[in-house]
Design a protein around this motif. Structure first.
Motif, PDB file in Angstrom:
ATOM      1  N   THR A   1       0.844  -1.199   0.000  1.00 46.80           N
ATOM      2  CA  THR A   1       0.000   0.000   0.000  1.00 46.80           C
ATOM      3  C   THR A   1       0.879   1.249   0.000  1.00 46.80           C
ATOM      4  N   ALA A   2       1.860   1.273   0.900  1.00 44.45           N
ATOM      5  CA  ALA A   2       2.731   2.442   1.013  1.00 44.45           C
ATOM      6  C   ALA A   2       3.564   2.634  -0.249  1.00 44.45           C
ATOM      7  N   TYR A   3       4.030   1.545  -0.847  1.00 45.02           N
ATOM      8  CA  TYR A   3       4.819   1.653  -2.070  1.00 45.02           C
ATOM      9  C   TYR A   3       3.989   2.290  -3.185  1.00 45.02           C
ATOM     10  N   LEU A   4       2.739   1.870  -3.324  1.00 39.66           N
ATOM     11  CA  LEU A   4       1.872   2.457  -4.352  1.00 39.66           C
ATOM     12  C   LEU A   4       1.585   3.923  -4.056  1.00 39.66           C
ATOM     13  N   ALA A   5       1.382   4.255  -2.782  1.00 40.75           N
ATOM     14  CA  ALA A   5       1.133   5.650  -2.420  1.00 40.75           C
ATOM     15  C   ALA A   5       2.322   6.526  -2.779  1.00 40.75           C
ATOM     16  N   GLU A   6       3.538   5.991  -2.576  1.00 36.53           N
ATOM     17  CA  GLU A   6       4.746   6.733  -2.936  1.00 36.53           C
ATOM     18  C   GLU A   6       4.810   7.004  -4.436  1.00 36.53           C
ATOM     19  N   ARG A   7       4.206   6.125  -5.201  1.00 37.23           N
ATOM     20  CA  ARG A   7       4.186   6.288  -6.656  1.00 37.23           C
ATOM     21  C   ARG A   7       3.016   7.155  -7.136  1.00 37.23           C
ATOM     22  N   GLY A   8       2.307   7.768  -6.182  1.00 35.69           N
ATOM     23  CA  GLY A   8       1.248   8.701  -6.543  1.00 35.69           C
ATOM     24  C   GLY A   8      -0.108   8.071  -6.787  1.00 35.69           C
ATOM     25  N   ILE A   9      -0.283   6.820  -6.366  1.00 30.79           N
ATOM     26  CA  ILE A   9      -1.562   6.139  -6.553  1.00 30.79           C
ATOM     27  C   ILE A   9      -2.484   6.434  -5.371  1.00 30.79           C
ATOM     28  N   ASP A  10      -3.753   6.691  -5.657  1.00 31.85           N
ATOM     29  CA  ASP A  10      -4.772   6.915  -4.628  1.00 31.85           C
ATOM     30  C   ASP A  10      -5.192   5.551  -4.082  1.00 31.85           C
ATOM     31  N   VAL A  11      -4.478   5.073  -3.069  1.00 35.58           N
ATOM     32  CA  VAL A  11      -4.642   3.696  -2.605  1.00 35.58           C
ATOM     33  C   VAL A  11      -4.987   3.670  -1.125  1.00 35.58           C
ATOM     34  N   SER A  12      -5.778   2.694  -0.740  1.00 35.75           N
ATOM     35  CA  SER A  12      -6.040   2.417   0.669  1.00 35.75           C
ATOM     36  C   SER A  12      -5.941   0.920   0.886  1.00 35.75           C
ATOM     37  N   GLY A  13      -5.698   0.533   2.147  1.00 34.45           N
ATOM     38  CA  GLY A  13      -5.532  -0.877   2.479  1.00 34.45           C
ATOM     39  C   GLY A  13      -6.594  -1.351   3.449  1.00 34.45           C
ATOM     40  N   VAL A  14      -6.937  -2.623   3.340  1.00 28.96           N
ATOM     41  CA  VAL A  14      -7.907  -3.238   4.245  1.00 28.96           C
ATOM     42  C   VAL A  14      -7.396  -4.626   4.608  1.00 28.96           C
ATOM     43  N   ASP A  15      -7.605  -5.029   5.856  1.00 28.21           N
ATOM     44  CA  ASP A  15      -7.146  -6.338   6.291  1.00 28.21           C
ATOM     45  C   ASP A  15      -8.097  -6.893   7.340  1.00 28.21           C
ATOM     46  N   LEU A  16      -8.192  -8.221   7.372  1.00 26.12           N
ATOM     47  CA  LEU A  16      -9.021  -8.919   8.346  1.00 26.12           C
ATOM     48  C   LEU A  16      -8.527  -8.722   9.776  1.00 26.12           C
ATOM     49  N   SER A  17      -7.220  -8.614   9.937  1.00 22.90           N
ATOM     50  CA  SER A  17      -6.592  -8.617  11.257  1.00 22.90           C
ATOM     51  C   SER A  17      -6.447  -7.207  11.822  1.00 22.90           C
ATOM     52  N   PRO A  18      -7.106  -6.898  12.940  1.00 16.83           N
ATOM     53  CA  PRO A  18      -6.917  -5.585  13.558  1.00 16.83           C
ATOM     54  C   PRO A  18      -5.462  -5.302  13.920  1.00 16.83           C
ATOM     55  N   ARG A  19      -4.728  -6.331  14.361  1.00 14.37           N
ATOM     56  CA  ARG A  19      -3.341  -6.109  14.745  1.00 14.37           C
ATOM     57  C   ARG A  19      -2.464  -5.794  13.530  1.00 14.37           C
ATOM     58  N   MET A  20      -2.742  -6.435  12.391  1.00 13.97           N
ATOM     59  CA  MET A  20      -2.022  -6.080  11.167  1.00 13.97           C
ATOM     60  C   MET A  20      -2.259  -4.613  10.828  1.00 13.97           C
TER      61      MET A  20
END
Length: 225
Positions: free
Chosen positions: A75-94
């Protein structure tokens, strides 16, 4: 134009067990990504190239969703490249780790089977080594949801473990006790599932085993315009 509601997706019977397992390994996993390079595409030229091609393909098409984002590395790598990205995960701790490591990015907690994605709302979707825990009867439902959520010309990229049959994991990432099933697919089976969901595969990368994993495959597909 009238839009039809998204069909509900079946809830995996082991969802709570899988969530708990990933919560237990989340801190170790984030540490191993940082110290060993496991899961960090910057240290794997072919995986980095795949994500770079994906980024170029979805640029300007609209929001991108990283499903099963873990500690947010891609997610962070894509954001650095200027992509409008968000992340979602099953695990709250992740997600706690993702927010700590990448506070500039947007993350939320949800199972992929609980996502409510609007039709033709996304420029891209990633399932980057995050769909292999889905039971074989449920994965096609999720892929169909992705296809519906993508705009025409939008792209989906996924990586997964290659093999024939399922493998039950009882420990992971430094010997932490877990309980989940890795559903392995042959590349041609996986590509066919993606195509049946309404997407057109455009590229496939097969990778041999390495020190962290068995053989794997990356597939990129497009929603036809």
């Amino acid at each position: 134009m009238q839009t039809h509601p998204q069909p509900p997706i079946d809830r995996p019977a082991d969802l709570d067990t899988v969530r708990d397992s990933y919560d237990r390994v989340a801190d170790n996993y984030a540490h191993m990504v940082a110290t060993t390079g496991m899961g960090d595409i910057r240290r794997h030229p072919w995986l980095k190239a795949s994500i770079d091609v994906f980024a170029d393909a979805v640029r300007g098409l609209g929001p991108v969703l990283d499903v099963g984002c873990g500690p947010g590395t891609v997610t962070a790598y894509l954001a650095e490249r200027g992509i409008d990205v968000s992340g979602v995960d099953l695990s709250p701790r992740m997600i706690e780790n993702a927010r700590r490591l990448h506070p500039e990015c947007r993350f939320s907690v949800s199972s992929v089977t609980d996502l409510d994605l609007e039709a033709a709302s996304l420029g891209g979707v990633l399932g980057w080594w995050s769909l292999f825990n889905l039971p074989r009867a449920i994965l096609p439902q999720v892929l169909a949801m992705f296809a519906r959520a993508l705009k025409p010309g939008g792209h989906f990229i996924t990586g997964t473990h290659v093999g024939d049959g399922d493998m039950v994991r009882t420990e992971a990432y430094g010997g932490v006790p877990v309980r989940w099933t890795t559903h392995r697919w042959l590349p041609e089976q996986f590509a066919e599932l993606i195509e049946q969901a309404g997407l057109r595969p455009v590229a496939e990368l097969r990778l041999p085993p390495n020190e962290h994993s068995g053989p794997s495959v990356v597939i990129m597909a497009e929603r036809p315009a």
